[in-house]
Write a protein that holds these residues in place. Structure first.
Motif, PDB file in Angstrom:
ATOM      1  N   VAL A  50      -6.313 -24.259  25.420  1.00  0.00           N
ATOM      2  CA  VAL A  50      -5.140 -24.963  25.455  1.00  0.00           C
ATOM      3  C   VAL A  50      -3.733 -23.725  25.189  1.00  0.00           C
ATOM      4  N   ARG A  51      -4.275 -22.503  24.250  1.00  0.00           N
ATOM      5  CA  ARG A  51      -3.054 -21.863  24.445  1.00  0.00           C
ATOM      6  C   ARG A  51      -3.596 -21.282  25.593  1.00  0.00           C
ATOM      7  N   VAL A  52      -3.540 -21.087  26.407  1.00  0.00           N
ATOM      8  CA  VAL A  52      -3.906 -20.063  28.195  1.00  0.00           C
ATOM      9  C   VAL A  52      -2.442 -21.073  28.644  1.00  0.00           C
ATOM     10  N   LEU A  53      -3.007 -22.482  28.742  1.00  0.00           N
ATOM     11  CA  LEU A  53      -2.396 -23.857  29.831  1.00  0.00           C
ATOM     12  C   LEU A  53      -0.849 -24.129  29.635  1.00  0.00           C
ATOM     13  N   THR A  54      -0.640 -23.599  28.146  1.00  0.00           N
ATOM     14  CA  THR A  54       0.529 -23.879  27.504  1.00  0.00           C
ATOM     15  C   THR A  54       1.542 -22.991  26.866  1.00  0.00           C
ATOM     16  N   LYS A  55       0.935 -21.927  27.695  1.00  0.00           N
ATOM     17  CA  LYS A  55       1.648 -20.470  28.165  1.00  0.00           C
ATOM     18  C   LYS A  55       2.055 -20.204  29.556  1.00  0.00           C
ATOM     19  N   ALA A  56       1.290 -20.820  30.286  1.00  0.00           N
ATOM     20  CA  ALA A  56       1.253 -20.601  31.609  1.00  0.00           C
ATOM     21  C   ALA A  56       2.999 -21.902  32.311  1.00  0.00           C
ATOM     22  N   LEU A  57       2.115 -23.045  31.355  1.00  0.00           N
ATOM     23  CA  LEU A  57       3.435 -24.072  31.621  1.00  0.00           C
ATOM     24  C   LEU A  57       4.754 -23.543  30.705  1.00  0.00           C
ATOM     25  N   GLU A  58       4.559 -22.231  30.311  1.00  0.00           N
ATOM     26  CA  GLU A  58       5.948 -22.270  29.525  1.00  0.00           C
ATOM     27  C   GLU A  58       7.236 -21.755  30.318  1.00  0.00           C
ATOM     28  N   SER A  59       8.577 -22.329  30.455  1.00  0.00           N
ATOM     29  CA  SER A  59       9.393 -22.197  30.888  1.00  0.00           C
ATOM     30  C   SER A  59       9.572 -20.261  30.674  1.00  0.00           C
ATOM     31  N   ASP A  60      10.673 -19.990  31.414  1.00  0.00           N
ATOM     32  CA  ASP A  60      11.371 -17.891  31.169  1.00  0.00           C
ATOM     33  C   ASP A  60      12.459 -18.657  30.719  1.00  0.00           C
ATOM     34  N   VAL A  61      12.919 -19.822  31.395  1.00  0.00           N
ATOM     35  CA  VAL A  61      14.289 -19.687  30.531  1.00  0.00           C
ATOM     36  C   VAL A  61      15.166 -19.953  29.463  1.00  0.00           C
TER      37      VAL A  61
END
Length: 398
Positions: A387-398
């Motif tokens: 869950v933490r990895v997917l949330t980080k992966a989908l996190e916007s860099d903006v």
């Protein structure tokens, strides 16, 4: 206490219990092993069909968690590229095959002949794709599939393109929910007019598979697939959303009692070292399976990082369990076994008194408890890290 004990069926209880009452420990262990084998290796064949240009090949790739340009992906193009049924094996689960079938939109298309030519008997269910309104060929094909007692599902693809076009044309009045309802109602009415009773249509975008109706379709398939197919279907889904991760966690959790019971059965055999050897084998295999199912092996992490435009180190940084990032092997499991006795003792008494199969196998209670405790703990840790990895992966860099 954990409700996963409830997953044991009456038939399984009776078969294993009868073997134990007859003093046939080998037969009891064999039956449990067979149950596990049936679930792990159950073949699942998914047929993707529809007219050419509807995005069949892209859907084949998406459902396997692949991009169109990856090695081993289905060939895509603006013209029909599939001339015969082409199998695409899941990269992680070779018993799952997604079949890209030839397009149905030809002047000489005949549904019955088409189904025979693609060997319809080998598929567990059909997904009929359309990128516009469903046409006569789709309706005729669905009726033929139904007549042959096979399941089929309608998927209206490329809804992201429709939404984008509407947004461009209706800048002031654009309403995504209303447009999706309009598309769905149009498809359902069209299919109903063609004689399909209570058609269910799923709206999808192969480029954004986690949006729109994907989870509704996944839930429908889960309900309608046979038990031994349901597990592998869930586990093989791409890790594209938090609900899918939770479904996988639940599916894997429900199998822990079987692995633990197998460990318990072996523990009652008076052969020095046998129980530990079997426990290690069970744990190594199960823990590797968990790592693969949640996409936390090195190859999967790198793939996710590339797909989301992240550095793989960013994804690794949110992993909290020290076990998840280690190589899962015999040495690691032996270390964990030496620390697992406390949890095992807590479960041993409960297992012997509350699980029918184990009543006459109390001598193996510690082995049951150790295996159960370790797998449940590892599954919890790896699911939370996923869950933490997917949330980080989908996190916007903006």
């Amino acid at each position: 206490m954990d409700s996963s004990f409830d997953i044991i069926t009456d038939e399984e209880v009776q078969e294993v219990r009868s073997a134990l009452e007859d003093g046939d420990l080998c037969k009891a262990t064999e039956r449990i092993s067979e149950y596990l084998e049936e679930i792990e290796n159950a073949p699942l064949n998914i047929a993707i069909t529809g007219e050419s240009g509807t995005g069949k090949s892209t859907f084949v790739n998406a459902i396997r968690g692949m991009d169109d340009d990856e090695e081993g992906s289905a060939r895509t193009g603006v013209v029909e590229t599939t001339m015969k049924p082409t199998p695409y094996t899941h990269q992680q689960y070779p018993n799952v095959t997604v079949w890209d079938l030839p397009g149905t939109g030809t002047p000489h298309f005949a549904a019955a002949d088409y189904l025979e030519s693609v060997q319809f008997r080998q598929y567990d269910f059909f997904i009929i794709l359309s990128s516009e309104r469903f046409k006569l060929n789709d309706i005729v094909l669905a009726k033929e599939i139904q007549a042959m007692n096979k399941k089929f599902y309608f998927v209206r693809s490329k809804v992201d393109s429709d939404l984008h076009a509407s947004q461009v044309r209706r800048k002031k009045t654009y309403n995504e929910e209303a447009i999706l309802k309009e598309i769905r109602d149009n498809c359902i009415n069209n299919l109903s007019d063609g004689g399909i009773a209570k058609p269910q249509v799923f709206l999808l975008s192969c480029l954004e598979l986690d949006k729109y109706d994907f989870h509704e379709m996944q839930n429908t398939l889960e309900k309608e697939l046979p038990e031994h197919k349901k597990h592998i279907f869930l586990i093989s889904l791409p890790n594209i959303s938090l609900p899918i991760l939770e479904k996988k966690r639940e599916a894997l959790r429900k199998e822990i009692w079987k692995l633990s019971t197998l460990s318990c059965a072996v523990a009652t055999v008076p052969i020095p070292g046998l129980s530990v050897a079997v426990d290690v084998g069970i744990l190594v295999k199960a823990m590797r399976n968990y790592q693969s199912a949640f996409g936390l092996d090195e190859q999967s992490l790198e793939k996710l990082a590339n797909k989301c435009g992240k550095d793989v180190s960013e994804l690794r940084s949110v992993i909290k369990s020290p076990l998840v990032v280690q190589e899962i092997n015999k040495e690691l499991v032996l270390k964990l076994l030496s620390k697992g006795a406390g949890g095992a003792l807590m479960l041993a008494e409960y297992a012997a008194s509350n699980i029918p199969v184990l009543g006459s196998m109390a001598a193996g209670g510690i082995s049951f408890g150790t295996t159960y405790w370790m797998l449940l703990g590892f599954l919890k840790e790896i699911a939370e890290d996923a869950v933490r990895v997917l949330t980080k992966a989908l996190e916007s860099d903006v």
